[in-house]
Design an enzyme around this catalytic site. Structure first.
Site, PDB file in Angstrom:
ATOM      1  N   SER A   2     111.650  29.525 -66.730  1.00 34.65           N
ATOM      2  CA  SER A   2     111.357  30.582 -65.760  1.00 34.65           C
ATOM      3  C   SER A   2     110.297  30.121 -64.762  1.00 34.65           C
ATOM      4  CB  SER A   2     110.869  31.842 -66.473  1.00 34.65           C
ATOM      5  OG  SER A   2     110.367  32.744 -65.505  1.00 34.65           O
TER       6      SER A   2
ATOM      7  N   MET B  24     116.383  41.489 -73.220  1.00 38.57           N
ATOM      8  CA  MET B  24     114.936  41.268 -73.065  1.00 38.57           C
ATOM      9  C   MET B  24     114.277  41.335 -74.441  1.00 38.57           C
ATOM     10  SD  MET B  24     114.198  40.604 -69.965  1.00 38.57           S
ATOM     11  CE  MET B  24     112.452  40.459 -70.316  1.00 38.57           C
TER      12      MET B  24
ATOM     13  N   ASP C  81     115.379  36.602 -73.187  1.00 32.78           N
ATOM     14  CA  ASP C  81     114.265  36.360 -72.256  1.00 32.78           C
ATOM     15  C   ASP C  81     113.005  37.019 -72.785  1.00 32.78           C
ATOM     16  OD1 ASP C  81     112.632  36.014 -70.048  1.00 32.78           O
ATOM     17  OD2 ASP C  81     113.863  37.206 -68.678  1.00 32.78           O
TER      18      ASP C  81
END
Ligand code: DX5
Ligand code: ZN
Length: 216
Positions: free
Chosen positions: A8, A137, A175
């Site tokens: 990221s 997430m 993530d």
């Protein structure tokens, strides 16, 4: 699908964005994850088109844009056309999920839907047949450097079973809080793509860290 790591850019050094993007080009990471935050859907503001364009210009990798913004339909086409291979929007932020998916596809990109930690994967069932990726997430979206929430693995397993039944081409990304310490468990639960921000960019040797995550 074989394992993929998507570092990221949120955790990169923005003063040396080209240097960090070129480092990723040389690395074993096949994707680059780009976190766009609007300060409304999440309590943080990251960056928008100029930064995405700088990354796409220097990158040779798959650009994976994660939109943490309200009303994503306003911008999905623009993010697709700005060089994203995948555009992922949040289930919780979109009024018309079909319209978002169709707009991303019409702009030539692959469409992802993301769910926050409190959202169960079953809510996505009716769209899985036309979805290229689901992003689970594993932290509350908004910031890098948070701890992985273990319940996410249970959600991944349930999602995997649904995907196998409805659309085996749909891939699963996770993530938040991923490192070489938990990557094995995460891949084992059925995840295809792991996002890693601080684990990669805070490592002494980011390229070696990417390999460690891939081989965990
Ligand atoms: C958080 C972002 C993540 C973040 C991950 O809202 O979506 O992509 O950069 O960072 P780490 O890997 O440090 O948890
Ligand atoms: Zn993200």
């Amino acid at each position: 699908m074989k394992r993929v790591v998507a570092p990221s850019i949120l955790s990169a050094d923005f003063g040396n964005l080209e240097r960090d993007t070129l480092m990723l080009n040389r690395s074993a990471a096949e994707w680059v994850h780009v976190d766009v935050m609007d300060g409304v859907f999440v309590p943080n503001i990251s960056f928008g088109f100029p930064v995405l364009k700088a990354v796409t210009k220097a990158s040779t990798k798959i650009i994976d844009t994660h939109l943490m913004i309200c009303d994503p339909i306003r911008y999905v086409e623009k993010f697709a056309k700005a060089g994203s291979h995948y555009v992922t929007f949040h289930y919780e932020a979109a009024e018309d999920i079909d319209a978002c998916i169709d707009a991303i596809h019409n702009a030539g990109a692959k469409a992802g839907i993301s769910i926050k930690p409190a959202t169960e994967p079953e809510v996505l069932e009716q769209w899985l047949h036309k979805t290229d990726m689901v992003l689970v997430m594993s932290v509350e979206p908004g910031f890098g450097g948070q701890s992985f929430m273990p319940y996410s693995l249970d959600k991944v397993r349930r999602l995997k079973a649904m995907i196998e039944r409805i659309n085996p081409h749909c891939i699963i990304e996770i993530d938040g809080g991923i490192s070489a310490d938990n990557a094995a468990e995460v891949f084992g639960a059925g995840v295809d793509v792991v996002v890693a921000g601080s684990a990669v960019f805070c490592a002494e040797n980011p390229e070696a860290e990417i390999v460690k995550i891939l081989e965990a």
